[in-house]
Design a protein around this motif. Structure first.
Motif, PDB file in Angstrom:
ATOM      1  N   ALA A   1       1.329   6.450  -7.164  1.00 25.73           N
ATOM      2  CA  ALA A   1       0.190   7.275  -7.549  1.00 25.73           C
ATOM      3  C   ALA A   1       0.540   8.756  -7.446  1.00 25.73           C
ATOM      4  O   ALA A   1       0.217   9.556  -8.335  1.00 25.73           O
ATOM      5  CB  ALA A   1      -1.024   6.946  -6.679  1.00 25.73           C
ATOM      6  N   LEU A   2       1.209   9.136  -6.361  1.00 16.25           N
ATOM      7  CA  LEU A   2       1.629  10.531  -6.197  1.00 16.25           C
ATOM      8  C   LEU A   2       2.655  10.917  -7.262  1.00 16.25           C
ATOM      9  O   LEU A   2       2.643  12.047  -7.773  1.00 16.25           O
ATOM     10  CB  LEU A   2       2.209  10.745  -4.802  1.00 16.25           C
ATOM     11  CG  LEU A   2       1.199  10.723  -3.647  1.00 16.25           C
ATOM     12  CD1 LEU A   2       1.922  10.767  -2.306  1.00 16.25           C
ATOM     13  CD2 LEU A   2       0.224  11.893  -3.754  1.00 16.25           C
TER      14      LEU A   2
ATOM     15  N   ARG B   1       0.958   4.199  -2.947  1.00 15.15           N
ATOM     16  CA  ARG B   1       0.768   5.629  -2.690  1.00 15.15           C
ATOM     17  C   ARG B   1       1.888   6.440  -3.319  1.00 15.15           C
ATOM     18  O   ARG B   1       1.640   7.483  -3.933  1.00 15.15           O
ATOM     19  CB  ARG B   1       0.718   5.871  -1.180  1.00 15.15           C
ATOM     20  CG  ARG B   1       0.349   7.303  -0.787  1.00 15.15           C
ATOM     21  CD  ARG B   1       0.363   7.515   0.718  1.00 15.15           C
ATOM     22  NE  ARG B   1      -0.555   6.593   1.375  1.00 15.15           N
ATOM     23  CZ  ARG B   1      -0.168   5.651   2.235  1.00 15.15           C
ATOM     24  NH1 ARG B   1       1.107   5.495   2.510  1.00 15.15           N
ATOM     25  NH2 ARG B   1      -1.059   4.874   2.808  1.00 15.15           N
ATOM     26  N   TYR B   2       3.127   5.966  -3.176  1.00 14.64           N
ATOM     27  CA  TYR B   2       4.259   6.666  -3.789  1.00 14.64           C
ATOM     28  C   TYR B   2       4.097   6.763  -5.307  1.00 14.64           C
ATOM     29  O   TYR B   2       4.303   7.829  -5.904  1.00 14.64           O
ATOM     30  CB  TYR B   2       5.567   5.938  -3.480  1.00 14.64           C
ATOM     31  CG  TYR B   2       6.082   6.125  -2.077  1.00 14.64           C
ATOM     32  CD1 TYR B   2       6.176   7.391  -1.499  1.00 14.64           C
ATOM     33  CD2 TYR B   2       6.504   5.026  -1.324  1.00 14.64           C
ATOM     34  CE1 TYR B   2       6.666   7.553  -0.214  1.00 14.64           C
ATOM     35  CE2 TYR B   2       6.993   5.183  -0.037  1.00 14.64           C
ATOM     36  CZ  TYR B   2       7.071   6.442   0.518  1.00 14.64           C
ATOM     37  OH  TYR B   2       7.559   6.595   1.795  1.00 14.64           O
TER      38      TYR B   2
ATOM     39  N   ARG C   1       0.814  -1.222   0.000  1.00 13.57           N
ATOM     40  CA  ARG C   1       0.000   0.000   0.000  1.00 13.57           C
ATOM     41  C   ARG C   1       0.843   1.266   0.000  1.00 13.57           C
ATOM     42  O   ARG C   1       0.535   2.231  -0.710  1.00 13.57           O
ATOM     43  CB  ARG C   1      -0.937  -0.007   1.211  1.00 13.57           C
ATOM     44  CG  ARG C   1      -1.863   1.207   1.273  1.00 13.57           C
ATOM     45  CD  ARG C   1      -2.838   1.087   2.420  1.00 13.57           C
ATOM     46  NE  ARG C   1      -3.692  -0.086   2.274  1.00 13.57           N
ATOM     47  CZ  ARG C   1      -4.610  -0.437   3.173  1.00 13.57           C
ATOM     48  NH1 ARG C   1      -4.776   0.271   4.273  1.00 13.57           N
ATOM     49  NH2 ARG C   1      -5.355  -1.513   2.972  1.00 13.57           N
ATOM     50  N   ASP C   2       1.908   1.275   0.786  1.00  5.49           N
ATOM     51  CA  ASP C   2       2.753   2.477   0.848  1.00  5.49           C
ATOM     52  C   ASP C   2       3.386   2.770  -0.514  1.00  5.49           C
ATOM     53  O   ASP C   2       3.459   3.930  -0.940  1.00  5.49           O
ATOM     54  CB  ASP C   2       3.851   2.309   1.898  1.00  5.49           C
ATOM     55  CG  ASP C   2       3.309   2.401   3.314  1.00  5.49           C
ATOM     56  OD1 ASP C   2       2.173   2.887   3.478  1.00  5.49           O
ATOM     57  OD2 ASP C   2       4.018   1.988   4.251  1.00  5.49           O
ATOM     58  N   ASP C   3       3.849   1.718  -1.197  1.00  8.27           N
ATOM     59  CA  ASP C   3       4.478   1.910  -2.509  1.00  8.27           C
ATOM     60  C   ASP C   3       3.450   2.358  -3.544  1.00  8.27           C
ATOM     61  O   ASP C   3       3.749   3.191  -4.418  1.00  8.27           O
ATOM     62  CB  ASP C   3       5.149   0.622  -2.975  1.00  8.27           C
ATOM     63  CG  ASP C   3       6.327   0.241  -2.092  1.00  8.27           C
ATOM     64  OD1 ASP C   3       6.767   1.101  -1.300  1.00  8.27           O
ATOM     65  OD2 ASP C   3       6.790  -0.907  -2.181  1.00  8.27           O
TER      66      ASP C   3
END
Length: 294
Positions: free
Chosen positions: A222-223, A219-220, A215-217
């Motif tokens: 997508a941003l 987010r990275y 999930r954290d990756d």
């Protein structure tokens, strides 16, 4: 109080957005695969650019007018970006971004060889500076300077990315003469690359497992896709509202912003030797001269 012209702010926004996108991808590819970063960022690009295009322009489907952007999209950003993302994972931001950013040098060389164009003394100085900077970057000994190991053959990834982007730029330039709205051309270009990625994933099922992203990756990535989309929008707005001679050198400052961002967030994982700093500066200055030659 000093007022900064709007086109300069847009150009600075473009350079900062592209640098931010690279740093965000760098965080994500430490655990996830570059192909996953490519898929997510291109998907976000397609959604954002088509949304902007449909809101701002009266879009009419014209495959023939779009042909150069479609042809370009088969190679860049899909292959060029994948090479850069592999480079970000293996050699870091501070080597990948300036090397990839030297792609206008490839465009100039091809224009000279294929179309008989000539370089002014100013352009020759720019080419020499960009080449010198690239040599400094590709020969930087990270083991001694920063304690970060690197295999020099991994530098072939950002070099290949620069070659792809520089070659495809000639197609995009031809496409700009047929598509009056640059954002639409960019959307078509990115959509073609997105289709190439989908076809690849369908044809090679084993690669689908590489799309499993924490999930954290996600987010990275997508941003990063949103940041690069904002960068593209600012780029076209800057070129439409300002002169190329003023805007282009600022656009090429992306590697300098990348240095600032990596110093703030990746200081222990990125090289900051004198050789890297000098090489980056030479590439930025050289490309600036090359792309603003009358």
């Amino acid at each position: 109080m000093i007022e900064i012209p709007f086109q300069i702010l847009l150009a600075l926004g473009t350079a900062f957005a592209f640098a931010t996108s690279s740093v965000l991808v760098r965080f994500g590819v430490e655990r996830s695969e570059p192909i996953a970063a490519l898929f997510v960022t291109v998907t976000v690009n397609v959604v954002v650019l088509w949304a902007v295009s449909l809101v701002l322009y009266d879009v009419t489907i014209d495959i023939w007018a779009w042909r150069y952007f479609i042809l370009a999209g088969m190679f860049a950003p899909v292959l060029g970006r994948l090479c850069n993302y592999v480079g970000l994972r293996r050699v870091g931001v501070n080597l990948t971004v300036p090397i990839s950013n030297s792609n206008p040098l490839v465009s100039v060389v091809l224009a000279v060889l294929l179309f008989g164009e000539t370089l002014s003394p100013r352009g020759q100085a720019g080419a020499f500076a960009a080449i010198a900077g690239g040599i400094l970057l590709t020969s930087a000994n990270r083991d001694e300077a920063d304690g970060i190991g690197v295999r020099y053959r991994d530098l072939l990834f950002p070099v290949t990315g620069a070659l792809i982007y520089g070659s495809v730029q000639l197609l995009r330039k031809a496409g700009m003469d047929l598509v009056p709205a640059p954002a639409v051309g960019a959307a078509v270009n990115l959509t073609t690359s997105w289709i190439v990625v989908i076809v690849f994933l369908v044809a090679v099922p084993s690669q689908r497992d590489r799309l499993l992203i924490p999930r954290d990756d996600l987010r990275y990535f997508a941003l990063a896709g949103f940041a690069s989309s904002v960068g593209l929008i600012c780029l076209y707005a800057a070129l439409l509202s300002g002169t190329v001679v003023v805007v282009t050198p600022i656009l090429n400052a992306s590697p300098l912003f990348a240095l600032v961002l990596t110093y703030a967030f990746l200081r222990d994982r990125e090289p900051f030797s004198t050789q890297v700093l000098a090489g980056t500066t030479l590439v930025v200055a050289g490309v600036g001269l090359l792309t603003t030659v009358p």
